[in-house]
Design a protein around this motif. Structure first.
Motif, PDB file in Angstrom:
ATOM      1  N   GLY A 149       0.868  -1.168   0.000  1.00 60.42           N
ATOM      2  CA  GLY A 149       0.000   0.000   0.000  1.00 60.42           C
ATOM      3  C   GLY A 149       0.905   1.217   0.000  1.00 60.42           C
ATOM      4  O   GLY A 149       1.812   1.318   0.834  1.00 60.42           O
ATOM      5  N   ILE A 150       0.703   2.133  -0.925  1.00 53.39           N
ATOM      6  CA  ILE A 150       1.596   3.281  -1.108  1.00 53.39           C
ATOM      7  C   ILE A 150       0.740   4.536  -1.263  1.00 53.39           C
ATOM      8  O   ILE A 150      -0.258   4.522  -2.002  1.00 53.39           O
ATOM      9  CB  ILE A 150       2.480   3.103  -2.369  1.00 53.39           C
ATOM     10  CG1 ILE A 150       3.237   1.771  -2.307  1.00 53.39           C
ATOM     11  CG2 ILE A 150       3.452   4.274  -2.534  1.00 53.39           C
ATOM     12  CD1 ILE A 150       3.720   1.286  -3.647  1.00 53.39           C
ATOM     13  N   ARG A 151       1.106   5.586  -0.597  1.00 52.02           N
ATOM     14  CA  ARG A 151       0.384   6.855  -0.732  1.00 52.02           C
ATOM     15  C   ARG A 151       1.062   7.762  -1.748  1.00 52.02           C
ATOM     16  O   ARG A 151       2.295   7.858  -1.799  1.00 52.02           O
ATOM     17  CB  ARG A 151       0.336   7.590   0.604  1.00 52.02           C
ATOM     18  CG  ARG A 151      -0.602   6.989   1.635  1.00 52.02           C
ATOM     19  CD  ARG A 151      -2.015   7.474   1.491  1.00 52.02           C
ATOM     20  NE  ARG A 151      -2.833   7.048   2.630  1.00 52.02           N
ATOM     21  CZ  ARG A 151      -4.136   7.277   2.723  1.00 52.02           C
ATOM     22  NH1 ARG A 151      -4.771   7.935   1.761  1.00 52.02           N
ATOM     23  NH2 ARG A 151      -4.819   6.851   3.775  1.00 52.02           N
ATOM     24  N   VAL A 152       0.250   8.441  -2.522  1.00 53.92           N
ATOM     25  CA  VAL A 152       0.689   9.563  -3.352  1.00 53.92           C
ATOM     26  C   VAL A 152      -0.020  10.790  -2.796  1.00 53.92           C
ATOM     27  O   VAL A 152      -1.253  10.789  -2.653  1.00 53.92           O
ATOM     28  CB  VAL A 152       0.334   9.354  -4.828  1.00 53.92           C
ATOM     29  CG1 VAL A 152       0.654  10.603  -5.646  1.00 53.92           C
ATOM     30  CG2 VAL A 152       1.065   8.141  -5.392  1.00 53.92           C
ATOM     31  N   LEU A 156      -5.105  11.431 -11.175  1.00 52.68           N
ATOM     32  CA  LEU A 156      -5.146  11.631  -9.736  1.00 52.68           C
ATOM     33  C   LEU A 156      -4.011  12.538  -9.272  1.00 52.68           C
ATOM     34  O   LEU A 156      -2.872  12.391  -9.717  1.00 52.68           O
ATOM     35  CB  LEU A 156      -5.045  10.284  -9.016  1.00 52.68           C
ATOM     36  CG  LEU A 156      -6.183   9.283  -9.291  1.00 52.68           C
ATOM     37  CD1 LEU A 156      -5.873   7.946  -8.637  1.00 52.68           C
ATOM     38  CD2 LEU A 156      -7.506   9.833  -8.796  1.00 52.68           C
ATOM     39  N   GLN A 157      -4.322  13.445  -8.384  1.00 54.56           N
ATOM     40  CA  GLN A 157      -3.312  14.278  -7.747  1.00 54.56           C
ATOM     41  C   GLN A 157      -2.869  13.687  -6.412  1.00 54.56           C
ATOM     42  O   GLN A 157      -1.771  13.936  -5.941  1.00 54.56           O
ATOM     43  CB  GLN A 157      -3.861  15.689  -7.535  1.00 54.56           C
ATOM     44  CG  GLN A 157      -4.103  16.453  -8.833  1.00 54.56           C
ATOM     45  CD  GLN A 157      -2.813  16.687  -9.606  1.00 54.56           C
ATOM     46  OE1 GLN A 157      -1.850  17.226  -9.070  1.00 54.56           O
ATOM     47  NE2 GLN A 157      -2.792  16.279 -10.864  1.00 54.56           N
ATOM     48  N   GLY A 158      -3.743  12.918  -5.811  1.00 52.18           N
ATOM     49  CA  GLY A 158      -3.449  12.172  -4.597  1.00 52.18           C
ATOM     50  C   GLY A 158      -4.063  10.794  -4.753  1.00 52.18           C
ATOM     51  O   GLY A 158      -5.136  10.663  -5.352  1.00 52.18           O
ATOM     52  N   ALA A 159      -3.397   9.765  -4.237  1.00 57.00           N
ATOM     53  CA  ALA A 159      -3.891   8.415  -4.495  1.00 57.00           C
ATOM     54  C   ALA A 159      -3.360   7.427  -3.467  1.00 57.00           C
ATOM     55  O   ALA A 159      -2.383   7.690  -2.755  1.00 57.00           O
ATOM     56  CB  ALA A 159      -3.476   7.955  -5.898  1.00 57.00           C
TER      57      ALA A 159
END
Length: 319
Positions: free
Chosen positions: A39-42, A92-95
């Protein structure tokens, strides 16, 4: 509410429409749990979307696969590029990114042939605070589960393998049935382990404590981030085994994880933690953590990576 289904998913080397990403019902990973994931956040930042510690996450993916003899048919750099593709393809700008490596159809034997297919998918979705946006400020109510964490030398807790999360599901489902936001699993010898999907930190007399890797935990990347940020802020951080009662004696308790980020715990087993609200140390750790994405905290460790242009143009996705 379930996350919005992604428009495109990267599957086995190409971008496909989300509804076309299919898996054989006889896949070994489906029947026996022979799969590993991340699981990785952007994050949305003033400089555009930035993935958080992408290289470390993908490196752990390969380490997890190694334990289960899953030969990923792509170089690590290709998987990193594919993660970027998945974000950009979905505008997506955040994901939240979910790479998944699993053994495909290889017959119904428990031990798959050495040359059995290994498949890879990467999905990028919009996903907010895992334990609720309100919980980030006000804290969450948790319980100690009747289910223990897996014992050493059974299912390796250091590998992020799908099958191992059956234990986490039991802990979390039990907690939610009893009205808690999350559950905490103890080790088989009664020491504090971790939450169902989160590492745990305890604050006592201004010092920070967390269970070590030997306590049946996944030594999380967000956990490592928080340890680094806390020490840089001048806090003492101790990794040591702790008995259950430390949860009740604590001045503050908080969870960390890619999904949970940094979430305060306001009560354990209906016993208030400290004042029953987010404490000053937790608030400072949160400020420094989320400051990485607002530029308030200088990223001196190189944790933020630009989401670069895709290797394969989105116009050439499979249909």
């Amino acid at each position: 509410m379930a996350p919005k289904f992604p428009r495109y998913i990267w599957q086995n080397g190409r971008m496909v429409p989300g509804e076309s990403a299919t898996v054989h019902v006889l896949s070994h990973g489906l029947h026996y749990g022979s799969s590993v994931f991340e699981g990785i956040r952007v994050y949305r930042t003033p400089d555009g979307p930035r993935s958080f510690r992408l290289r470390e996450h993908i490196s752990r993916l390969y380490n997890s696969a190694k334990i289960y003899h899953l030969a990923i048919p792509y170089a690590q750099e290709e998987i990193e590029a594919a993660c970027n593709q998945a974000v950009l393809a979905n505008d997506l700008q955040g994901a939240y990114l979910r790479p998944l490596v699993f053994r495909g159809y290889a017959g119904l034997g428990l031990t798959a042939p050495a040359d059995s297919p290994v498949e890879v998918i990467i999905a990028a979705i919009e996903w907010g605070a895992y334990l609720g946006a309100e919980g980030l400020e006000n804290g969450v109510d948790v319980c100690v589960s009747s289910w223990n964490r897996v014992a050493p030398n059974t299912i390796p807790s250091g590998a992020k393998a799908s099958g191992g999360y059956l234990s986490s599901q039991l802990i979390s489902m039990e907690a939610k049935r009893h009205g808690y936001a999350e559950g905490i699993g103890l080790t088989t010898d009664g020491m504090i382990g971790e939450g169902a999907g989160e590492n745990i930190f305890i604050v006592k007399d201004g010092k920070i404590y967390t269970p070590p890797a030997a306590c049946s935990i996944l030594a999380g990347i967000t956990r490592d981030t928080v340890i680094t940020l806390a020490r840089a802020a001048g806090y003492e951080v101790h990794e040591q085994p702790m008995p259950r009662e430390m949860l009740y004696f604590a001045d503050e308790v908080f969870f960390t994880g890619t999904a949970a980020e940094v979430t305060p715990v306001r009560s354990v087993d209906r016993i208030a933690v400290g004042s029953g609200k987010r404490g000053p140390v937790t608030a400072e750790v949160q400020r420094r953590f989320f400051g990485l994405f607002s530029a308030e905290t200088v990223d001196e460790w190189g944790w933020l990576q630009p989401v670069s242009a895709p290797v394969t143009p989105i116009a050439s996705v499979a249909v």
